[in-house]
Structures are given as structure tokens and as C-alpha cells.
Design a protein around this motif. Structure first.
Motif, PDB file in Angstrom:
ATOM      1  N   ARG A  38       7.420 -10.449   3.989  1.00  0.00           N
ATOM      2  CA  ARG A  38       7.676  -9.996   2.618  1.00  0.00           C
ATOM      3  C   ARG A  38       7.343  -8.516   2.419  1.00  0.00           C
ATOM      4  N   LEU A  39       6.155  -8.073   2.800  1.00  0.00           N
ATOM      5  CA  LEU A  39       5.755  -6.676   2.600  1.00  0.00           C
ATOM      6  C   LEU A  39       6.587  -5.729   3.456  1.00  0.00           C
ATOM      7  N   ASP A  40       6.581  -5.953   4.767  1.00  0.00           N
ATOM      8  CA  ASP A  40       7.314  -5.066   5.670  1.00  0.00           C
ATOM      9  C   ASP A  40       8.809  -5.052   5.344  1.00  0.00           C
ATOM     10  N   LEU A  50       8.969   5.104   3.228  1.00  0.00           N
ATOM     11  CA  LEU A  50       7.535   4.804   3.299  1.00  0.00           C
ATOM     12  C   LEU A  50       7.116   4.303   4.688  1.00  0.00           C
ATOM     13  N   GLU A  51       8.061   4.071   5.585  1.00  0.00           N
ATOM     14  CA  GLU A  51       7.736   3.572   6.920  1.00  0.00           C
ATOM     15  C   GLU A  51       6.703   4.486   7.582  1.00  0.00           C
ATOM     16  N   GLY A  52       5.673   3.865   8.111  1.00  0.00           N
ATOM     17  CA  GLY A  52       4.616   4.611   8.781  1.00  0.00           C
ATOM     18  C   GLY A  52       3.473   5.017   7.868  1.00  0.00           C
ATOM     19  N   PRO A  54       0.223   4.522   5.869  1.00  0.00           N
ATOM     20  CA  PRO A  54      -0.856   3.526   5.990  1.00  0.00           C
ATOM     21  C   PRO A  54      -0.826   2.510   4.843  1.00  0.00           C
ATOM     22  N   GLY A  55      -0.990   1.246   5.221  1.00  0.00           N
ATOM     23  CA  GLY A  55      -1.013   0.159   4.255  1.00  0.00           C
ATOM     24  C   GLY A  55       0.331  -0.474   3.976  1.00  0.00           C
ATOM     25  N   THR A  56       1.391   0.034   4.565  1.00  0.00           N
ATOM     26  CA  THR A  56       2.717  -0.516   4.295  1.00  0.00           C
ATOM     27  C   THR A  56       3.147  -1.556   5.328  1.00  0.00           C
ATOM     28  N   CYS A  57       2.298  -1.827   6.281  1.00  0.00           N
ATOM     29  CA  CYS A  57       2.574  -2.824   7.318  1.00  0.00           C
ATOM     30  C   CYS A  57       1.529  -3.938   7.207  1.00  0.00           C
ATOM     31  N   LEU A  58       1.976  -5.180   7.185  1.00  0.00           N
ATOM     32  CA  LEU A  58       1.068  -6.316   7.013  1.00  0.00           C
ATOM     33  C   LEU A  58      -0.059  -6.313   8.044  1.00  0.00           C
TER      34      LEU A  58
END
Length: 185
Positions: A38-40, A50-52, A54-58
Motif C-alpha cells: 500500500r505505501l510503496d 518521492l522515491e528514495g 526516507p520513510g517512503t518505503c515500508l
């Protein structure tokens, strides 16, 4: 209302911390399932810039739990066991998983909490559906539109003796209480 991603992460951290504390020094692994994207997935589809960040990858929110699509136990033995969120679908998925893979196969996608023993010329192996640790009538399952579910809250316990997988045991939550091997725990 549907929980926010932030609320889901906070709740998941709390439950996983409980599991980590209960397991002591066990090796921790997270088999990614369809709900874990869901998040990724949202960021990739809605805000790829926003890829890369911090905090955007589960995975960044759960550093103690290495994530993968599958975990292989005892892969060099006759009791090779694959743990994967889902593979085959439908009502006979756990049977078809172990039948087609030729090894013990553990999934959780169906949320049904059951064991399918299978025997053939190669010996005995098991297909397992681990159920869900969540309350099946909780808000996060609102997408089921209040339909009856054949899901079950609980989990499966795998135990190996001398490298051999013994019959997996089920811990089931019934009317708010957990039962394991007939005893309320």
C-alpha cells in the motif's frame, strides 16, 4: 473509517514488537503480501518524485524484519519448506501449493487457518494456511462489505525434530480467546 497508513504502521510496529519480545532470539522475517504494498505502491503511482525519500518505503519502518516474497527453510533437505504469502488461488490453494511445489508450503492469503497433509511416493508433506493475526471483523477488512468470511484469527506453529517437519499445529482465536492443542492460552 479506514485507518491511515501512519495508523497502520504504528499498530503493526506494536504487534511486531510483541512478537519479537515473545520469540527471544529467533530469526525474524517478513513475507510480503498483497496488503503490504500500500505505501510503496501509492508513492510509486501518485508521487514517483518521492522515491528514495526516507520513510517512503515500508521496509524502512521495520528494520528488524527483513522483507522478501518468500522464505525457504531447510532448502537442502527433504523437508524443504517454503513460506510465501500466496501462490496458488482458490479453495484448494494450500493443497495445490504443496502438490505443485513438491515441498511443504505455508501461505496466509486465504486467512483460513488450516493444514492439508499430503502423502505420495515422496513421503508426507504439508500445505498450511496461517490465518490472520487480525480480528476478522475489524475495520481494516471493510472492503469485504460486511460479507460472511471463512477466515480465522490465529496462527500456525511449525516444529522440526531432527530436521523433519512435524504436523503443523494451529493456535486459533475463538470468541476472543486463544486455544492451542485444546488448551486456552
Amino acid at each position: 473509517r479506514r485507518p491511515t497508513i501512519a495508523e497502520e504502521i504504528v499498530a503493526s510496529k506494536a504487534r511486531l514488537d510483541e512478537i519479537k519480545k515473545a520469540t527471544g532470539s529467533a530469526v525474524l522475517r517478513w513475507c510480503i503480501g498483497n496488503h503490504d504494498n500500500r505505501l510503496d505502491g501509492w508513492i510509486a503511482n501518485q508521487s514517483p518524485e518521492l522515491e528514495g525519500l526516507p520513510g517512503t518505503c515500508l521496509q524502512e519502518h521495520f528494520p528488524d524484519w527483513p522483507m522478501s516474497f518468500s522464505v525457504h527453510l531447510n532448502s537442502d533437505t527433504v523437508d524443504h519448506t517454503v513460506i510465501k504469502h500466496r501462490w496458488k488461488g482458490g479453495p484448494y490453494a494450500i493443497r495445490n501449493n504443496t502438490l505443485n511445489a513438491g515441498v511443504h508450503f505455508v501461505t496466509g492469503h486465504l486467512h483460513q487457518l488450516r493444514v492439508w497433509p499430503h502423502g505420495d511416493v515422496r513421503g508426507r508433506r504439508y500445505g498450511v494456511d496461517t490465518g490472520t493475526l487480525a480480528e476478522i471483523d475489524a475495520e481494516q477488512f471493510r472492503y469485504s462489505e460486511d460479507s460472511p468470511k471463512d477466515w480465522c484469527s490465529g496462527f500456525a506453529c511449525l516444529r522440526y525434530r531432527d530436521g523433519m517437519l512435524l504436523n503443523p499445529q494451529i493456535c486459533e482465536v475463538i470468541r476472543g480467546h486463544a486455544y492451542f492443542m485444546g488448551d486456552r492460552v
